[in-house]
Write a protein that holds these residues in place. Structure first.
Motif, PDB file in Angstrom:
ATOM      1  N   UNK A 125       0.845  -1.191   0.000  1.00  0.00           N
ATOM      2  CA  UNK A 125       0.000   0.000   0.000  1.00  0.00           C
ATOM      3  C   UNK A 125       0.881   1.243   0.000  1.00  0.00           C
ATOM      4  N   UNK A 126       0.376   2.295  -0.621  1.00  0.00           N
ATOM      5  CA  UNK A 126       1.103   3.556  -0.765  1.00  0.00           C
ATOM      6  C   UNK A 126       0.516   4.568   0.214  1.00  0.00           C
ATOM      7  N   UNK A 127       1.374   5.183   1.033  1.00  0.00           N
ATOM      8  CA  UNK A 127       0.912   6.116   2.052  1.00  0.00           C
ATOM      9  C   UNK A 127       1.650   7.446   1.922  1.00  0.00           C
ATOM     10  N   UNK A 128       0.938   8.546   2.135  1.00  0.00           N
ATOM     11  CA  UNK A 128       1.564   9.864   2.146  1.00  0.00           C
ATOM     12  C   UNK A 128       1.309  10.533   3.492  1.00  0.00           C
ATOM     13  N   UNK A 129       2.254  11.379   3.897  1.00  0.00           N
ATOM     14  CA  UNK A 129       2.138  12.142   5.141  1.00  0.00           C
ATOM     15  C   UNK A 129       2.551  13.578   4.851  1.00  0.00           C
ATOM     16  N   UNK A 130       1.821  14.525   5.433  1.00  0.00           N
ATOM     17  CA  UNK A 130       2.155  15.928   5.226  1.00  0.00           C
ATOM     18  C   UNK A 130       3.521  16.254   5.804  1.00  0.00           C
ATOM     19  N   UNK A 131       4.298  17.015   5.052  1.00  0.00           N
ATOM     20  CA  UNK A 131       5.597  17.473   5.534  1.00  0.00           C
ATOM     21  C   UNK A 131       5.390  18.768   6.306  1.00  0.00           C
ATOM     22  N   UNK A 132       6.026  18.881   7.469  1.00  0.00           N
ATOM     23  CA  UNK A 132       5.915  20.088   8.277  1.00  0.00           C
ATOM     24  C   UNK A 132       6.363  21.298   7.468  1.00  0.00           C
ATOM     25  N   UNK A 133       5.529  22.351   7.370  1.00  0.00           N
ATOM     26  CA  UNK A 133       5.925  23.545   6.609  1.00  0.00           C
ATOM     27  C   UNK A 133       7.233  24.139   7.100  1.00  0.00           C
ATOM     28  N   UNK A 134       7.473  24.110   8.420  1.00  0.00           N
ATOM     29  CA  UNK A 134       8.705  24.701   8.943  1.00  0.00           C
ATOM     30  C   UNK A 134       9.927  23.942   8.459  1.00  0.00           C
ATOM     31  N   UNK A 135       9.834  22.584   8.403  1.00  0.00           N
ATOM     32  CA  UNK A 135      10.958  21.786   7.933  1.00  0.00           C
ATOM     33  C   UNK A 135      11.237  22.071   6.464  1.00  0.00           C
ATOM     34  N   UNK A 136      10.164  22.197   5.683  1.00  0.00           N
ATOM     35  CA  UNK A 136      10.328  22.453   4.249  1.00  0.00           C
ATOM     36  C   UNK A 136      10.950  23.833   4.021  1.00  0.00           C
ATOM     37  N   UNK A 137      10.469  24.848   4.751  1.00  0.00           N
ATOM     38  CA  UNK A 137      11.000  26.197   4.596  1.00  0.00           C
ATOM     39  C   UNK A 137      12.439  26.286   5.086  1.00  0.00           C
ATOM     40  N   UNK A 138      12.753  25.579   6.175  1.00  0.00           N
ATOM     41  CA  UNK A 138      14.128  25.603   6.688  1.00  0.00           C
ATOM     42  C   UNK A 138      15.113  25.072   5.650  1.00  0.00           C
ATOM     43  N   UNK A 139      14.661  24.065   4.881  1.00  0.00           N
ATOM     44  CA  UNK A 139      15.534  23.523   3.831  1.00  0.00           C
ATOM     45  C   UNK A 139      15.848  24.597   2.789  1.00  0.00           C
ATOM     46  N   UNK A 140      14.845  25.406   2.423  1.00  0.00           N
ATOM     47  CA  UNK A 140      15.077  26.489   1.468  1.00  0.00           C
ATOM     48  C   UNK A 140      15.973  27.569   2.071  1.00  0.00           C
TER      49      UNK A 140
END
Length: 210
Positions: free
Chosen positions: A167-182
């Protein structure tokens, strides 16, 4: 209309006697199907959806555009991209010019305006014998309120069940973690904030908290 991204992590879970999370960089075999890595699975999925189809239950036309140049790798991750073309039909309407307010055409019930949405899959390379990579990143482009994430994830899940018994599952990525990467990369040029407002209707709230 503004462009946006739905950013999710994903993983595959294989049920049965030896239930486990599938390693994304290791071979998987089920019946007569074998993938050397998860990127091969996504390439196969995109390929079987290249022909336009009518999704009666969803009232959509749908197909996926692929390109050999959209698959590759960097020092840190492997990736593959595709372009999903999707549009709803079933509603008859007139088309008007937004400037002149003149009627310029119409859409019949069996016609759909097709919108392109890019999808991008990235899988990290770094792993050890005790910590295999079993989570990747999948990004879906959106346009205003329109997108193709839900229907595509449903199709991926059905394909995974058929080809890998998983089965294929997705989970939301924390906006803060995504922005910190940028921020760490120094590539973020502009940040636009939107205001969230709590509804005054208690039925819109969970336990009194929005």
């Amino acid at each position: 209309m503004s462009l946006g991204l739905y950013i999710s992590s994903f993983y595959f879970f294989q049920s049965g006697k030896n239930s486990c999370y599938l390693g994304l960089n290791t071979p998987v075999q089920y019946n007569d199907t074998q993938y050397s890595q998860a990127i091969d699975f996504f390439e196969a999925f995109f390929a079987v959806r290249r022909t336009m189809e009518t999704l009666e239950s969803e009232k959509k036309l749908y197909y996926i555009e692929t390109n050999p140049n959209w698959r590759g790798e960097t020092e840190k991750f492997s990736y593959i991209a595709a372009c999903i073309h999707s549009g709803n039909y079933g509603i008859e309407s007139d088309i008007y010019d937004a400037t002149s307010h003149e009627r310029v055409g119409s859409i019949e019930k069996n016609q759909a305006g097709m919108v392109p949405f890019f999808v991008f899959v990235a899988i990290p390379k770094k792993e050890t014998s005790t910590e295999p990579i079993n989570k990747g990143l999948i990004l879906f482009q959106s346009m205003g309120i329109y997108g193709a994430k839900s229907i595509t994830c449903k199709m991926i899940n059905e394909f995974a069940k058929d080809k890998m018994n998983a089965t294929f599952h997705t989970c939301n990525v924390s906006p803060s973690e995504f922005l910190n990467a940028f921020f760490d990369l120094g590539t973020l040029k502009r940040l636009k904030l939107t205001r969230n407002r709590t509804s005054e209707d208690n039925s819109d709230q969970l336990s009194g908290i929005s």
